[in-house]
Design an enzyme around this catalytic site. Structure first.
Site, PDB file in Angstrom:
ATOM      1  N   SER A  67      -9.962   2.167   3.141  1.00 52.05           N
ATOM      2  CA  SER A  67      -9.036   3.398   2.431  1.00 52.05           C
ATOM      3  C   SER A  67      -7.734   2.320   1.037  1.00 52.05           C
ATOM      4  CB  SER A  67      -7.323   4.165   2.595  1.00 52.05           C
ATOM      5  OG  SER A  67      -6.893   3.343   3.864  1.00 52.05           O
TER       6      SER A  67
ATOM      7  N   SER B 282      -9.741  -0.372   7.099  1.00 55.92           N
ATOM      8  CA  SER B 282      -8.816  -0.407   5.731  1.00 55.92           C
ATOM      9  C   SER B 282      -8.726  -1.173   5.409  1.00 55.92           C
ATOM     10  CB  SER B 282      -8.397   0.883   5.911  1.00 55.92           C
ATOM     11  OG  SER B 282      -8.986   2.289   5.693  1.00 55.92           O
TER      12      SER B 282
ATOM     13  N   LYS C  23       1.077  -1.622  -0.300  1.00 55.58           N
ATOM     14  CA  LYS C  23       0.064   0.191  -0.368  1.00 55.58           C
ATOM     15  C   LYS C  23       0.829   1.797   0.173  1.00 55.58           C
ATOM     16  CE  LYS C  23      -3.326   1.853   2.767  1.00 55.58           C
ATOM     17  NZ  LYS C  23      -5.141   2.093   3.976  1.00 55.58           N
TER      18      LYS C  23
HETATM   19  N1  GLN Z   1     -12.569   4.548   6.372  1.00 53.23           N
HETATM   20  C1  GLN Z   1     -11.796   4.743   7.447  1.00 53.23           C
HETATM   21  C2  GLN Z   1     -12.036   6.324   7.623  1.00 53.23           C
HETATM   22  O1  GLN Z   1     -12.216   6.517   6.060  1.00 53.23           O
HETATM   23  C3  GLN Z   1     -10.887   3.912   8.046  1.00 53.23           C
HETATM   24  C4  GLN Z   1      -9.215   4.068   6.865  1.00 53.23           C
HETATM   25  C5  GLN Z   1      -8.770   3.417   7.617  1.00 53.23           C
HETATM   26  O2  GLN Z   1      -9.201   2.517   7.922  1.00 53.23           O
HETATM   27  N2  GLN Z   1      -7.573   3.878   7.376  1.00 53.23           N
HETATM   28  O3  GLN Z   1     -11.192   7.055   8.219  1.00 53.23           O
END
Ligand code: GLN
Length: 524
Positions: free
Chosen positions: A169, A193, A94
């Site tokens: 994400s 994410s 990532k």
């Molecule tokens: N979707 C969540 C957010 O927008 C989690 C993001 C993540 O785990 N990096 O904060």
């Protein structure tokens, strides 16, 4: 024509093997690491124009590492004996995790073209294991989002249906693994994410116990919640990768001193008899898609038949978890992102007119470099931390965090492992929630409690929802440091489900079939 390697495995078959299977073939000399790596690079070249899982592909370096592994194997002796089991098995990383020799963008314009002068600890460990790094995967800018649509470099598409989101994400890592563009990937999970993209792409994703995998070199979103973890196609593969990246790191002050129990052995245990599995009352039912609920109940039935005891637990404070997360996370993020100031890293934008002061250069750089979602969260976090509101917002959120931890403690008195759907719905169409931040945030309702409490969570494919034929994720949660339990239960559930499906769920993905056609057409 499809090229065959020495053992007669076509490139198309090769990319569909699990990492464990690839490792076996490599060790047995049935394929070379260069053949495997090249097969993945070809696949990326064929389908990534559709999927957009990668922001950067690293063919030359990946092939060089693969060739080194092959040379060591061919020479035999002590060095060959000492090769890691995953040596020569490629991986995607990532693009929030820093790497020497490849750009790191965090999905943001503000870091466009930036190269890290050092490797993240997890990347050092991949290199030590001699795993070829295929490239860097797409993400929502600074890991803020649930759909990968907030990337400054265009959205990633879900290999099951290219008009739908791959989750976020870490949509790039999940889509790369689901589209057979990598056998393994690394993600980061601050609120879901790794797990939510896993759920909507039919892959396996693990958020390890907080502190069990070093965060050194993961660009910080919310430091008290962030954790790096595996993204794979099988539970065993996650265990194998988790074991490579985990363990103490003196460069991360929150790193746990002792190693976890043997995760690979746990994934091979093969039984759940007598294990108490707790359904979290608050994390299913109302608000969850019917097909998600159906698959969830199916999984429970299978676990019961396998001898697990299913109990129900209540975690009443989980209803406040999402609210607390969306105060704590932006607060920490607003502070962590202050360093992107146009002086130290990446982009620098000069004000169009007026005096050229440092503040105005910072302002112009941040205005041009950050996207809307990042700005929204910086504003939210700065507000929550401001003198007059600190106790009311940040302080209250921290109290909720303690209550969520206590709910977990109580639940783990009654159950060894907890279970829920990973996400309330299957993958939604691109664009559907882009203008509705609250609807987007609700995707994480089931994943966020684990981050607030620091406990580990694993998502695995639970089947397809009847109404749309898209993957559903099942989430398992265990007490801190008990990650091994996730692998034990996850592997058993996976094998029971695959017996029912007649093979891995990903073999059923329709868009992947379409992509293969495209690849074969191009090859002609
Ligand atoms: N979707 C969540 C957010 O927008 C989690 C993001 C993540 O785990 N990096 O904060």
């Amino acid at each position: 024509m499809t090229e065959q390697n020495t053992a007669g495995t076509s490139a198309d078959t090769l990319i569909r093997l699990s990492a464990a299977e690839l490792a076996g073939k490599l060790a047995a000399g049935e394929v070379t690491a260069v053949e495997v790596t090249q097969a993945y690079l070809d696949r990326i070249a064929a389908v990534d124009g559709l999927v957009n899982a990668y922001l950067h592909v690293n063919a030359e370096e990946a092939l060089a590492v693969a060739a080194e592994v092959d040379a060591i194997r061919a020479a035999g002796g002590a060095e060959a004996e000492a090769l890691h089991v995953l040596a020569g098995v490629p991986i995607a990383v990532k693009d929030l995790i820093v790497t020497v020799g490849q750009p790191t963008t965090a999905g943001s314009k503000i870091l466009e073209g930036w190269h890290s002068p050092y490797d993240a600890t997890v990347v050092e460990r991949l290199r030590a294991a001699k795993m070829p790094i295929l490239g860097k995967t797409n993400l929502d800018e600074f890991a803020m989002g649930s759909s990968t649509e907030h990337s400054a470099y265009g959205p990633t598409r879900n290999p099951w249906d290219l008009d739908r989101i791959p989750g976020g994400s870490g949509g790039g890592s999940a889509a790369a693994v689901a589209a057979f563009e990598a056998p393994l990937a690394l993600g980061t999970d601050t609120g879901g994410s790794i797990r939510q993209p896993g759920a909507v792409t039919g892959t396996v994703g693990v958020k390890p116990t907080y502190g069990s995998v070093s965060r050194y070199g993961a660009i910080a979103m919310a430091s008290s919640l962030d954790q790096i973890g595996p993204v794979t196609r099988t539970v065993l593969d996650s265990a194998l990768l988790h074991q490579v990246i985990g363990g103490h790191d003196p460069r991360d002050s929150t790193s746990l001193p002792d190693p976890l129990a043997d995760l690979v052995a746990a994934a091979k245990t093969g039984n759940v008899e007598g294990l108490r599995i707790g359904i979290i009352k608050e994390l299913h039912g109302e608000g969850y898609q019917a097909g998600v609920e159906y698959r969830f109940n199916d999984a429970l039935e299978l676990l019961k038949e396998a001898g697990a005891e299913i109990v129900e637990v209540s975690c009443p404070n989980f209803q406040y978890a999402l609210g607390a997360y969306y105060l704590i996370m932006p607060s920490e993020a607003s502070s962590n992102l202050a360093k992107f100031d146009g002086v130290r890293y990446g982009l620098r934008v000069l004000p169009e007119d007026g005096p050229m002061t440092i503040e105005r250069v910072m302002g112009a750089t941040r205005a041009a470099g950050f996207g809307d979602e990042v700005k929204r969260r910086i504003i939210l976090g700065t507000y929550a931390l401001s003198a007059g509101y600190y106790d009311a917002y940040y302080g209250s959120a921290q109290k909720v965090r303690t209550l969520v931890q206590r709910d977990f403690d109580a639940a783990f008195e009654q159950a060894d492992v907890l279970i829920s759907p990973t996400a309330p719905t299957t993958a939604f169409p691109l664009g559907e929630k882009l203008d509705d931040p609250l609807a987007m945030y609700l995707n994480d309702v089931a994943t966020i409690p684990a981050n607030l409490a620091g406990v580990p969570g694993l998502s695995l494919p639970g089947g397809l929802a009847d109404e749309d034929g898209l993957p559903v994720g099942i989430q398992l949660l265990a007490p801190a440091r008990e990650d091994a339990r996730l692998y034990r239960v996850g592997a058993v559930l996976e094998s029971l489900l695959e017996a029912k499906w007649g093979g891995p769920l990903l073999a059923q993905a329709p868009e992947l079939a379409a992509a293969v056609t495209l690849e074969t057409q191009e090859a002609k």
